[in-house]
Design a protein around this motif. Structure first.
Motif, PDB file in Angstrom:
ATOM      1  N   LEU A 121      -8.597  61.961   7.810  1.00 15.52           N
ATOM      2  CA  LEU A 121      -8.143  63.269   7.345  1.00 15.52           C
ATOM      3  C   LEU A 121      -7.333  63.977   8.422  1.00 15.52           C
ATOM      4  N   GLU A 122      -7.707  63.775   9.692  1.00 17.39           N
ATOM      5  CA  GLU A 122      -6.941  64.331  10.794  1.00 17.39           C
ATOM      6  C   GLU A 122      -5.526  63.746  10.803  1.00 17.39           C
ATOM      7  N   GLU A 123      -5.436  62.432  10.675  1.00 17.35           N
ATOM      8  CA  GLU A 123      -4.132  61.764  10.691  1.00 17.35           C
ATOM      9  C   GLU A 123      -3.305  62.101   9.457  1.00 17.35           C
ATOM     10  N   MET A 124      -3.976  62.352   8.353  1.00 16.64           N
ATOM     11  CA  MET A 124      -3.269  62.726   7.130  1.00 16.64           C
ATOM     12  C   MET A 124      -2.353  63.919   7.344  1.00 16.64           C
ATOM     13  N   ILE A 125      -2.876  64.966   7.964  1.00 18.84           N
ATOM     14  CA  ILE A 125      -2.090  66.181   8.143  1.00 18.84           C
ATOM     15  C   ILE A 125      -0.902  65.918   9.057  1.00 18.84           C
ATOM     16  N   GLY A 126      -1.127  65.157  10.136  1.00 17.40           N
ATOM     17  CA  GLY A 126      -0.009  64.823  11.027  1.00 17.40           C
ATOM     18  C   GLY A 126       1.075  64.051  10.315  1.00 17.40           C
ATOM     19  N   GLY A 127       0.684  63.054   9.527  1.00 18.45           N
ATOM     20  CA  GLY A 127       1.661  62.261   8.782  1.00 18.45           C
ATOM     21  C   GLY A 127       2.386  63.080   7.739  1.00 18.45           C
ATOM     22  N   TYR A 128       1.636  63.957   7.058  1.00 18.31           N
ATOM     23  CA  TYR A 128       2.247  64.792   6.019  1.00 18.31           C
ATOM     24  C   TYR A 128       3.306  65.716   6.616  1.00 18.31           C
ATOM     25  N   LEU A 129       3.022  66.311   7.741  1.00 14.32           N
ATOM     26  CA  LEU A 129       3.966  67.253   8.360  1.00 14.32           C
ATOM     27  C   LEU A 129       5.248  66.550   8.800  1.00 14.32           C
ATOM     28  N   ILE A 130       5.109  65.326   9.291  1.00 16.52           N
ATOM     29  CA  ILE A 130       6.299  64.551   9.665  1.00 16.52           C
ATOM     30  C   ILE A 130       7.135  64.236   8.424  1.00 16.52           C
ATOM     31  N   GLY A 131       6.465  63.818   7.345  1.00 14.58           N
ATOM     32  CA  GLY A 131       7.185  63.538   6.105  1.00 14.58           C
ATOM     33  C   GLY A 131       7.807  64.785   5.507  1.00 14.58           C
ATOM     34  N   LEU A 132       7.097  65.890   5.579  1.00 15.83           N
ATOM     35  CA  LEU A 132       7.593  67.156   5.035  1.00 15.83           C
ATOM     36  C   LEU A 132       8.894  67.562   5.708  1.00 15.83           C
ATOM     37  N   LEU A 141       3.558  47.811  11.415  1.00 11.03           N
ATOM     38  CA  LEU A 141       2.939  47.174  10.252  1.00 11.03           C
ATOM     39  C   LEU A 141       1.918  46.102  10.640  1.00 11.03           C
ATOM     40  N   LYS A 142       1.941  45.668  11.902  1.00 13.50           N
ATOM     41  CA  LYS A 142       0.930  44.714  12.334  1.00 13.50           C
ATOM     42  C   LYS A 142      -0.456  45.352  12.317  1.00 13.50           C
ATOM     43  N   GLU A 143      -0.483  46.689  12.420  1.00 10.10           N
ATOM     44  CA  GLU A 143      -1.758  47.402  12.429  1.00 10.10           C
ATOM     45  C   GLU A 143      -2.261  47.709  11.021  1.00 10.10           C
ATOM     46  N   VAL A 144      -1.405  47.515  10.031  1.00  9.71           N
ATOM     47  CA  VAL A 144      -1.792  47.829   8.643  1.00  9.71           C
ATOM     48  C   VAL A 144      -1.472  46.626   7.757  1.00  9.71           C
ATOM     49  N   GLN A 145      -2.244  45.572   7.927  1.00 13.04           N
ATOM     50  CA  GLN A 145      -2.003  44.322   7.221  1.00 13.04           C
ATOM     51  C   GLN A 145      -1.961  44.496   5.701  1.00 13.04           C
ATOM     52  N   GLU A 324      -6.839  50.185  10.552  1.00 15.09           N
ATOM     53  CA  GLU A 324      -5.990  50.091   9.363  1.00 15.09           C
ATOM     54  C   GLU A 324      -6.141  51.331   8.497  1.00 15.09           C
ATOM     55  N   ALA A 325      -7.373  51.751   8.273  1.00 16.81           N
ATOM     56  CA  ALA A 325      -7.632  52.906   7.414  1.00 16.81           C
ATOM     57  C   ALA A 325      -6.954  54.162   7.966  1.00 16.81           C
ATOM     58  N   ILE A 326      -7.026  54.355   9.272  1.00 15.35           N
ATOM     59  CA  ILE A 326      -6.430  55.544   9.896  1.00 15.35           C
ATOM     60  C   ILE A 326      -4.909  55.495   9.787  1.00 15.35           C
ATOM     61  N   ALA A 327      -4.312  54.324  10.064  1.00 14.02           N
ATOM     62  CA  ALA A 327      -2.854  54.193   9.977  1.00 14.02           C
ATOM     63  C   ALA A 327      -2.369  54.365   8.543  1.00 14.02           C
ATOM     64  N   ILE A 328      -3.124  53.840   7.578  1.00 14.49           N
ATOM     65  CA  ILE A 328      -2.751  53.967   6.171  1.00 14.49           C
ATOM     66  C   ILE A 328      -2.802  55.426   5.726  1.00 14.49           C
ATOM     67  N   ALA A 329      -3.805  56.164   6.192  1.00 17.03           N
ATOM     68  CA  ALA A 329      -3.902  57.581   5.834  1.00 17.03           C
ATOM     69  C   ALA A 329      -2.670  58.342   6.309  1.00 17.03           C
ATOM     70  N   ARG A 330      -2.240  58.084   7.521  1.00 14.98           N
ATOM     71  CA  ARG A 330      -1.058  58.754   8.068  1.00 14.98           C
ATOM     72  C   ARG A 330       0.208  58.351   7.301  1.00 14.98           C
TER      73      ARG A 330
END
Length: 399
Positions: A121-132, A141-145, A324-330
């Motif tokens: 959930l922490e990474e979600m907000i960071g990723g969302y703001l970058i996308g926004l 992508l090696k980290e998110v098979q 993987e779960a953390i990277a996917i959330a972001r």
């Protein structure tokens, strides 16, 4: 169990299949029960706690299964929102909350510890703001098979892969059986009328880059597909376009559009027709998908016609590692952020970003509204899932 089903037997069979799919896991239950999410969201205390974002087109059912690679008309691939049944003009915080719930349940299904959900959930907000802000963060992508494998597959897929996966054959017919059922005479007549119409030809012209000289409906079947939408009209239609000896094949997904569970923003101006609303939302949120869609009517019901492409896939997030779960959330939150952000001016993006940041604590702490909301929703859905399984087991025993 679900062999070719007669039209008069569809309803009970579809209901049974829906109950079965939702009993497969707590995450599947979340994906198949949008109404429960919005029932919870309707509480005045919940609404008061959420940030009030700008009114934009939102997915409305923003779970992990509804994000994935899609192709544009030139074959370019991007990860975008891939299911817009619930799309409305509403509060973008609703998409963030539903995505957070879905990610939390995916982590639970992978037997990951609770700290993983906090990190996600922490990474979600960071990723969302970058996308926004309109930026695309480069993810290793090696980290998110689970993401990498699907994207690699999408880039290498051709018509034969789509045909083998969707209709289990490369021949110009749809084999009836477990997934595909007989259509009624009225449905076939309506489908023929649809493909002969100007709107459909215009869609094919947009897809192919030129007006088709010949369009033929080769085969059609009722399609048992999805979960929350089971029970609504859905057809697979195989088209032949161009030369009769060497036709180009098009596989179409025709899906009934219905009233949404997702609430729209007060005063929002949206198309009145359910199918028109879905297409408008798709064009705003997922342009690669929206350009391949058409609003129409079948058997007096609004439907959305969508051309399927080999690259249109979805992610199956099972057996995840914590990294993987953390990277996917972001990554997924960034996809949603770009979908929302492309509808806003620079000033509006800044104001919404500032509102989200103002609610963000220091250190490792997801915004309280997001954390507490996901916590409440996870508990609610877990209990409802177990009760659903109990009732489903009792039905199975009686049967």
């Amino acid at each position: 169990m679900f062999s070719n089903v007669r039209p008069d037997k569809r309803k009970p069979t579809l209901a049974q299949r829906q109950h079965q799919k939702m009993a497969e896991s707590a995450h599947a239950y979340v994906r198949g029960n949008t109404a429960r999410f919005y029932d919870w969201l309707a509480s005045k205390s919940v609404q008061a706690a959420l940030p009030q974002g700008p009114s934009v087109w939102i997915c409305g059912d923003c779970h992990t299964g509804n994000l994935g690679p899609v192709s544009d008309l030139e074959g370019n691939i991007d990860i975008q929102i891939r299911d817009l049944d619930q799309t409305v003009i509403g509060n973008p915080a609703h998409d963030l909350l539903r995505l957070g719930l879905s990610l939390a349940m995916a982590a639970r299904s992978s037997d990951l510890p609770g700290v993983t959900t906090a990190l996600m959930l922490e990474e979600m907000i960071g990723g969302y703001l970058i996308g926004l802000a309109g930026r695309t963060e480069r993810v290793d992508l090696k980290e998110v098979q689970p993401i990498r494998s699907v994207l690699v597959a999408a880039k290498n897929r051709q018509w034969r892969h789509l045909a083998q996966e969707r209709i289990e054959d490369v021949k110009p017919n749809i084999p009836l059986g477990k997934k595909f059922w007989t259509v009624t005479e009225e449905e076939r007549s309506e489908l023929n009328s649809l493909v002969e119409g100007d709107g459909f030809r215009q869609l094919l012209q947009t897809i192919g880059g030129k007006e088709p000289k010949r369009v033929e409906l080769l085969d059609a079947a009722y399609w048992m597909k999805g979960c929350s939408s089971l029970g609504n009209l859905r057809f697979a239609v195989l088209m032949g376009v161009g030369s009769k000896k060497h036709p180009e094949y098009r596989l179409l997904d025709i899906k009934e559009a219905t009233l949404t569970a997702a609430p729209s923003a007060k005063g929002a101006k949206m198309p009145k027709g359910y199918a028109d609303r879905v297409v408008a939302g798709a064009c705003a949120l997922s342009p690669f998908l929206g350009e391949r869609m058409l609003a129409a009517t079948i058997c007096r019901r609004p439907v959305v016609v969508r051309e399927l492409r080999p690259q249109d896939l979805k992610f199956e997030l099972v057996g995840l590692e914590q990294s993987e779960a953390i990277a996917i959330a972001r990554l997924m939150a960034g996809v949603v952020g770009r979908a929302h952000g492309r509808q806003l001016s620079r000033e509006e993006r800044y104001a919404w970003s500032h509102e989200l940041k103002s609610r963000h604590g220091k250190g490792l702490e997801a915004p309280r509204w997001l954390w507490s909301g996901v916590l409440d929703l996870a508990a609610l859905h877990e209990a409802a899932y177990l009760d659903h399984c109990r009732r489903f087991a009792m039905r199975q025993r009686r049967a």
